[in-house]
Design a protein around this motif. Sequence first.
Motif, PDB file in Angstrom:
ATOM      1  N   ASN A 224       0.839  -1.202   0.000  1.00 53.09           N
ATOM      2  CA  ASN A 224       0.000   0.000   0.000  1.00 53.09           C
ATOM      3  C   ASN A 224       0.875   1.254   0.000  1.00 53.09           C
ATOM      4  OD1 ASN A 224      -2.181  -1.689   0.095  1.00 53.09           O
ATOM      5  ND2 ASN A 224      -3.104  -0.795   1.913  1.00 53.09           N
ATOM      6  N   ARG A 225       1.617   1.426  -1.087  1.00 52.85           N
ATOM      7  CA  ARG A 225       2.501   2.589  -1.205  1.00 52.85           C
ATOM      8  C   ARG A 225       2.369   3.166  -2.609  1.00 52.85           C
ATOM      9  NH1 ARG A 225       8.127   1.329  -0.921  1.00 52.85           N
ATOM     10  NH2 ARG A 225       7.514  -0.539  -2.090  1.00 52.85           N
ATOM     11  N   SER A 226       2.650   4.454  -2.726  1.00 55.45           N
ATOM     12  CA  SER A 226       2.640   5.119  -4.030  1.00 55.45           C
ATOM     13  C   SER A 226       3.788   6.112  -4.102  1.00 55.45           C
ATOM     14  CB  SER A 226       1.314   5.849  -4.271  1.00 55.45           C
ATOM     15  OG  SER A 226       0.243   4.941  -4.392  1.00 55.45           O
ATOM     16  N   SER A 227       4.273   6.319  -5.305  1.00 57.31           N
ATOM     17  CA  SER A 227       5.293   7.338  -5.569  1.00 57.31           C
ATOM     18  C   SER A 227       4.586   8.601  -6.045  1.00 57.31           C
ATOM     19  CB  SER A 227       6.260   6.840  -6.637  1.00 57.31           C
ATOM     20  OG  SER A 227       7.195   7.848  -6.982  1.00 57.31           O
ATOM     21  N   ILE A 228       5.042   9.737  -5.533  1.00 57.09           N
ATOM     22  CA  ILE A 228       4.434  11.034  -5.862  1.00 57.09           C
ATOM     23  C   ILE A 228       5.420  11.865  -6.677  1.00 57.09           C
ATOM     24  CG2 ILE A 228       3.503  13.182  -4.930  1.00 57.09           C
ATOM     25  CD1 ILE A 228       1.788  10.730  -4.358  1.00 57.09           C
ATOM     26  N   VAL A 229       4.956  12.375  -7.814  1.00 54.76           N
ATOM     27  CA  VAL A 229       5.697  13.382  -8.574  1.00 54.76           C
ATOM     28  C   VAL A 229       4.744  14.561  -8.726  1.00 54.76           C
ATOM     29  CG1 VAL A 229       6.969  13.929 -10.669  1.00 54.76           C
ATOM     30  CG2 VAL A 229       6.975  11.581  -9.797  1.00 54.76           C
ATOM     31  N   TRP A 230       5.029  15.621  -7.990  1.00 53.70           N
ATOM     32  CA  TRP A 230       4.085  16.725  -7.770  1.00 53.70           C
ATOM     33  C   TRP A 230       4.731  18.012  -8.272  1.00 53.70           C
ATOM     34  CZ3 TRP A 230       3.230  18.206  -1.937  1.00 53.70           C
ATOM     35  CH2 TRP A 230       2.428  19.347  -1.835  1.00 53.70           C
ATOM     36  N   SER A 231       4.217  18.549  -9.377  1.00 52.72           N
ATOM     37  CA  SER A 231       4.803  19.746  -9.984  1.00 52.72           C
ATOM     38  C   SER A 231       4.108  21.001  -9.463  1.00 52.72           C
ATOM     39  CB  SER A 231       4.680  19.681 -11.510  1.00 52.72           C
ATOM     40  OG  SER A 231       5.355  18.554 -12.013  1.00 52.72           O
ATOM     41  N   GLU A 232       4.915  21.957  -9.028  1.00 49.07           N
ATOM     42  CA  GLU A 232       4.415  23.237  -8.541  1.00 49.07           C
ATOM     43  C   GLU A 232       5.282  24.357  -9.114  1.00 49.07           C
ATOM     44  OE1 GLU A 232       2.041  24.500  -6.625  1.00 49.07           O
ATOM     45  OE2 GLU A 232       1.047  22.695  -5.858  1.00 49.07           O
ATOM     46  N   ARG A 233       4.762  25.569  -9.080  1.00 50.27           N
ATOM     47  CA  ARG A 233       5.613  26.709  -9.426  1.00 50.27           C
ATOM     48  C   ARG A 233       6.825  26.677  -8.505  1.00 50.27           C
ATOM     49  NH1 ARG A 233       3.362  26.962 -14.100  1.00 50.27           N
ATOM     50  NH2 ARG A 233       1.246  27.781 -14.118  1.00 50.27           N
ATOM     51  N   THR A 234       7.972  27.033  -9.042  1.00 48.22           N
ATOM     52  CA  THR A 234       9.229  26.826  -8.325  1.00 48.22           C
ATOM     53  C   THR A 234       9.256  27.471  -6.943  1.00 48.22           C
ATOM     54  OG1 THR A 234      10.497  26.487 -10.343  1.00 48.22           O
ATOM     55  CG2 THR A 234      11.711  27.276  -8.414  1.00 48.22           C
ATOM     56  N   GLU A 235       8.805  28.707  -6.837  1.00 45.59           N
ATOM     57  CA  GLU A 235       8.840  29.385  -5.543  1.00 45.59           C
ATOM     58  C   GLU A 235       7.975  28.654  -4.517  1.00 45.59           C
ATOM     59  OE1 GLU A 235       7.772  33.754  -3.555  1.00 45.59           O
ATOM     60  OE2 GLU A 235       7.752  33.504  -5.734  1.00 45.59           O
ATOM     61  N   MET A 236       6.786  28.234  -4.928  1.00 44.21           N
ATOM     62  CA  MET A 236       5.889  27.510  -4.025  1.00 44.21           C
ATOM     63  C   MET A 236       6.485  26.147  -3.661  1.00 44.21           C
ATOM     64  SD  MET A 236       3.185  27.167  -2.226  1.00 44.21           S
ATOM     65  CE  MET A 236       2.089  28.504  -2.708  1.00 44.21           C
ATOM     66  N   ALA A 237       7.073  25.467  -4.634  1.00 48.58           N
ATOM     67  CA  ALA A 237       7.667  24.152  -4.372  1.00 48.58           C
ATOM     68  C   ALA A 237       8.769  24.245  -3.331  1.00 48.58           C
ATOM     69  CB  ALA A 237       8.214  23.555  -5.669  1.00 48.58           C
ATOM     70  N   GLN A 238       9.578  25.279  -3.410  1.00 48.83           N
ATOM     71  CA  GLN A 238      10.655  25.444  -2.437  1.00 48.83           C
ATOM     72  C   GLN A 238      10.109  25.674  -1.036  1.00 48.83           C
ATOM     73  OE1 GLN A 238      12.785  28.647  -4.321  1.00 48.83           O
ATOM     74  NE2 GLN A 238      14.008  27.275  -5.612  1.00 48.83           N
ATOM     75  N   ARG A 239       9.023  26.441  -0.952  1.00 45.59           N
ATOM     76  CA  ARG A 239       8.413  26.677   0.363  1.00 45.59           C
ATOM     77  C   ARG A 239       7.813  25.385   0.924  1.00 45.59           C
ATOM     78  NH1 ARG A 239       6.010  31.611  -1.736  1.00 45.59           N
ATOM     79  NH2 ARG A 239       3.925  30.697  -1.507  1.00 45.59           N
ATOM     80  N   ILE A 240       7.142  24.631   0.070  1.00 44.76           N
ATOM     81  CA  ILE A 240       6.523  23.377   0.514  1.00 44.76           C
ATOM     82  C   ILE A 240       7.581  22.385   0.983  1.00 44.76           C
ATOM     83  CG2 ILE A 240       5.196  21.354  -0.231  1.00 44.76           C
ATOM     84  CD1 ILE A 240       3.698  23.234  -2.164  1.00 44.76           C
ATOM     85  N   ASN A 241       8.660  22.273   0.236  1.00 44.90           N
ATOM     86  CA  ASN A 241       9.682  21.281   0.577  1.00 44.90           C
ATOM     87  C   ASN A 241      10.391  21.629   1.884  1.00 44.90           C
ATOM     88  OD1 ASN A 241      10.849  18.777  -0.469  1.00 44.90           O
ATOM     89  ND2 ASN A 241      12.780  19.904  -0.461  1.00 44.90           N
ATOM     90  N   ALA A 242      10.388  22.908   2.247  1.00 45.07           N
ATOM     91  CA  ALA A 242      11.048  23.325   3.492  1.00 45.07           C
ATOM     92  C   ALA A 242      10.152  23.116   4.711  1.00 45.07           C
ATOM     93  CB  ALA A 242      11.446  24.796   3.391  1.00 45.07           C
ATOM     94  N   MET A 243       8.910  22.735   4.509  1.00 45.65           N
ATOM     95  CA  MET A 243       7.968  22.562   5.619  1.00 45.65           C
ATOM     96  C   MET A 243       8.284  21.312   6.438  1.00 45.65           C
ATOM     97  SD  MET A 243       4.310  23.389   3.769  1.00 45.65           S
ATOM     98  CE  MET A 243       3.896  25.036   3.191  1.00 45.65           C
ATOM     99  N   SER A 244       7.729  21.252   7.611  1.00 44.37           N
ATOM    100  CA  SER A 244       7.794  20.032   8.419  1.00 44.37           C
ATOM    101  C   SER A 244       6.977  18.944   7.729  1.00 44.37           C
ATOM    102  CB  SER A 244       7.217  20.291   9.814  1.00 44.37           C
ATOM    103  OG  SER A 244       5.814  20.533   9.723  1.00 44.37           O
TER     104      SER A 244
END
Length: 408
Positions: A224-244
């Motif tokens: 029960n696992r899946s791989s995620i490839v999630w495209s976002e605008r670069t600025e938003m992606a950087q903020r999301i990746n820095a989150m907890s």
Amino acid sequence: MDNTSDILIVGGGLNGPALALALAQTGHSVTVIDSLAETVRKNAAFDGRAYALALASQRLLAAIGVWDRVAEHAQPMLEIKVTDGHAGTGPSPFFMHFDHAEIEEGPMGYMVEDRHLRRAFLDAMTEEKRITQISGKTVISQEADAIGVSVTLDDGSELRGGLLAGCDGRRSGTAQRAGVKRTGWDYGQTALVCAIEHDLPHHGVAHQFFMPPGPLAILPLTVNRSSIVWSERTEMAQRINAMSEADYLQVLRPRFGDFLGEIRLQGDRFTYPLNLTIANSFIGERMALVGDAAHGMHPIAGQGLNAGLRDVGALAEVLTLARRRGEDIGATLVLERYQEWRRFDTATLAMATDVFNRLFSNDNPILRIGRDIGMGIVGSLPGLRRGFVREAAGLTGDLPKLLQGRDI
């Protein structure tokens, strides 16, 4: 160590080893050079990265003796569902649904984790006497002449071969040293990549959800696992990746939905910028480019590795047939056959992914209506659906023999 081989391959990721094994099976001696130490490449821990291998690519892996080493870790892709919408509001009522039952050959493809593929390639190369592996060394120069090509490594040693194959990625040093220029552009998008565990089974269904900032791919892994490839605008992606981790999941959940129950992160999270980059020539003097070294495209259709494996099959076939005819495998006339075979197909695929991304990664109401109607039409016509399924399985076009499951 014998410093002379028929073919020198720069890059020990996935395409390089695949090419080495394909060539070694037809009698060529091959040296594979990679800058990473073998222990690092072989003992990689789970990090969420995985690849969607089309059925044709699976056939190539079987033909070169790799598939049996990863089959137990592979998740068949039985269906693909493509939808359009906004985060938190659910998908449009118009969608495309592709089922492997519409073709006779089997699953459209398989999801296999990066760590399993790399280990399988390394083990297979170690058992092949015609392959020499050089790890932890970097090529610093290359020079071609009338009868061969030489490369110098960062420890001062020199290797000699009849042909140099660059399998060293989008920033290919092989291409740069050969003076090959590139054409492309940045999408202003960044892919967030991770793996998740979920409460409910995915039943082998892959999902592609198009949202204005970019697509979200949910690709089935084993259990029960899946791989995620999630495209976002670069600025938003950087903020999301820095989150907890908790905040990251909070942002993901409205995009992901609840159809698989509760979700949890597994392994690392990482990002990579999205761009299009195509080498202006796939060949040079006694040099051929393969995979991302020749063409890097948007992951929207999951075709990056599959396109690289088509290159592998085509180049291995061209070189093997040339050798049987007594030709010089590094001759320009021989390498031009490879370029003619792969360049048009690659350019067409790259442009299709580019257009598809631009068409769907926006919130233009007119385009939304048009694409939703288009998806509805495709979904309702069996002939069109079957064509898309065969395309997803990699069964269309001028396929090299290895991708047909045949020996060269």
